[in-house]
Design a protein around this motif. Sequence first.
Motif, PDB file in Angstrom:
ATOM      1  N   ALA A 104      16.739  17.122  26.441  1.00  0.00           N
ATOM      2  CA  ALA A 104      16.427  15.701  26.407  1.00  0.00           C
ATOM      3  C   ALA A 104      16.930  15.094  25.109  1.00  0.00           C
ATOM      4  O   ALA A 104      16.649  15.601  24.023  1.00  0.00           O
ATOM      5  N   VAL A 105      17.710  14.046  25.224  1.00  0.00           N
ATOM      6  CA  VAL A 105      18.233  13.338  24.059  1.00  0.00           C
ATOM      7  C   VAL A 105      17.695  11.910  24.100  1.00  0.00           C
ATOM      8  O   VAL A 105      17.777  11.237  25.123  1.00  0.00           O
ATOM      9  N   GLN A 106      17.129  11.469  22.994  1.00  0.00           N
ATOM     10  CA  GLN A 106      16.591  10.122  22.924  1.00  0.00           C
ATOM     11  C   GLN A 106      17.724   9.103  22.975  1.00  0.00           C
ATOM     12  O   GLN A 106      18.618   9.119  22.141  1.00  0.00           O
ATOM     13  N   LYS A 107      17.698   8.263  23.986  1.00  0.00           N
ATOM     14  CA  LYS A 107      18.730   7.249  24.116  1.00  0.00           C
ATOM     15  C   LYS A 107      18.430   6.076  23.189  1.00  0.00           C
ATOM     16  O   LYS A 107      17.286   5.685  23.009  1.00  0.00           O
ATOM     17  N   ARG A 108      19.494   5.525  22.618  1.00  0.00           N
ATOM     18  CA  ARG A 108      19.340   4.368  21.738  1.00  0.00           C
ATOM     19  C   ARG A 108      19.727   3.103  22.483  1.00  0.00           C
ATOM     20  O   ARG A 108      20.664   3.088  23.262  1.00  0.00           O
ATOM     21  N   VAL A 109      18.986   2.040  22.246  1.00  0.00           N
ATOM     22  CA  VAL A 109      19.365   0.726  22.747  1.00  0.00           C
ATOM     23  C   VAL A 109      19.458  -0.216  21.544  1.00  0.00           C
ATOM     24  O   VAL A 109      18.918   0.062  20.467  1.00  0.00           O
ATOM     25  N   SER A 110      20.135  -1.311  21.748  1.00  0.00           N
ATOM     26  CA  SER A 110      20.279  -2.295  20.683  1.00  0.00           C
ATOM     27  C   SER A 110      18.925  -2.893  20.325  1.00  0.00           C
ATOM     28  O   SER A 110      18.064  -3.076  21.197  1.00  0.00           O
TER      29      SER A 110
END
Length: 495
Positions: A104-110
């Motif tokens: 699991a990789v933490q997704k980044r959002v703006s």
Amino acid sequence: MAARTSSLTLDIELDTGEGAAPLKDQVYQALLAGIRSGSLRPGDRLPSSRALSARLGVGRVTVTAAYARLRDEGWLAPRAGSGSVVTLPPGDRAAAPLSVAVPAVQKRVSPRASLALEALSFRVQALRPFAIASPDYESLPGKKWTQIVARVSKSPWLHNGYCEPCGYPPFREAIANYVRRARGLNCAPEDVIVTSGIQQGLSMCVQVLFEPGEKILVEDPGYQPHRQALAYFGLRPEPVRIEEPGLDLEAVRSSGARGMLVTPCHQYPMGYLMGQKDRSGLIGWAASSGAWLIEDDYDGELRFDGAPHSALASADAARGSVVYLGSFTKMIYPGFNMGYLIAPKGLAAAFGGAKMLNDRHASEVHQVILAEFIAGGRYEAHVRRLKKLYKARRAAMIEAAQSLLGRYGRIVSGPQGTHLAFQFSIPVDDRKLAQFLRSACGLELRTLSECCIARRDLSGLILGFAGFTEEQIREGMHLMAKGIERFLSGQGEGR
């Protein structure tokens, strides 16, 4: 339940090279992988063996052999009139589709995602009293409009190609002539950029005129979606207090801001008209500091007492500090979704390029219709009719407000537009009140406190009157008066 036909089997790729597995085995494995992954789900109907073999370019016997094996193993089931339908073997009924274990990789959002979520709190109002910009049959453009629409629609292929990003030339010319007559704004057709509305014009101003992170002044109170848009597109909105005497020019001059968004002819939501001193002061500040003024003239035509006030941009032609934003939303109907931007000299090409990069072009068919409507004098006749209609509705609302709500506060708006601002003179949580009036009385209301940034002294309701008959307005005001009385007596929810 009817079976679903899946088109996912079209993605099957077969290896016909030397040493490859038999084609019937490749088709079997591809279909099985689709079922196990969940791309093909129970209830999906596969193409007939004849259709699939034609798509894959293989013999029909290849596909029938793959289907037979899947049926034997319980992955497919025959269904009368539906061919082969995906199912699951008895032992796998509760099994989840196979998946590959991936860390699991933490997704980044703006960071702007939170601003976008916040914007959704400004919801579309239901078409009931006292929604703002709520259309009704009496205020629609009428017979001449529908005649133009019907004629243009007979040959829509003439205007359904790609349009010039800046707009359909006859439409730009019609707008230039109209704003000269109605708003005192002398511009060339080449200065007009057709937009999908004022908000798109605002976003284009941010993209063309400013650097990310620069400060821009906004009115307090003001229109919250526009200040949210400024922040979303990377600027730093800073409030300037707006009151009945005017704005704080000293705060403007000392702000160090690169621009200001203003509604000078009908301040939203209070309805004030910007005085000559403030107009001259703003234009002088912009000219001397290199700042930009963005004029939101959302309903400048709708002045009920006398001729419309001239646009701020009309006094700025020589300096080129004002970008003028106009819209046909209030005059035609909200779903028409068309506006325009009038660029300062020398900047029209840059704004045209911004339009190209935003959404390519506006509908040429709509531009053709409105160009003819304006050029034939029909638009101005329509505006005159609206002014007469809305003036009577506004008067009915003011009379009812003074009679029924006078003990709670007062109307503060000027003689223009499609809404009135009612300001409470007693302590009231206007947001809770609006929620109560919506649920208990079926009324649609926006509040003054929601329009504020730094101000904490404003409490009130914004009342749209344009879309409702005088009878509906009076009935709605009676409901509101009773609802407010219940709310203040402690019967309202959340009190």
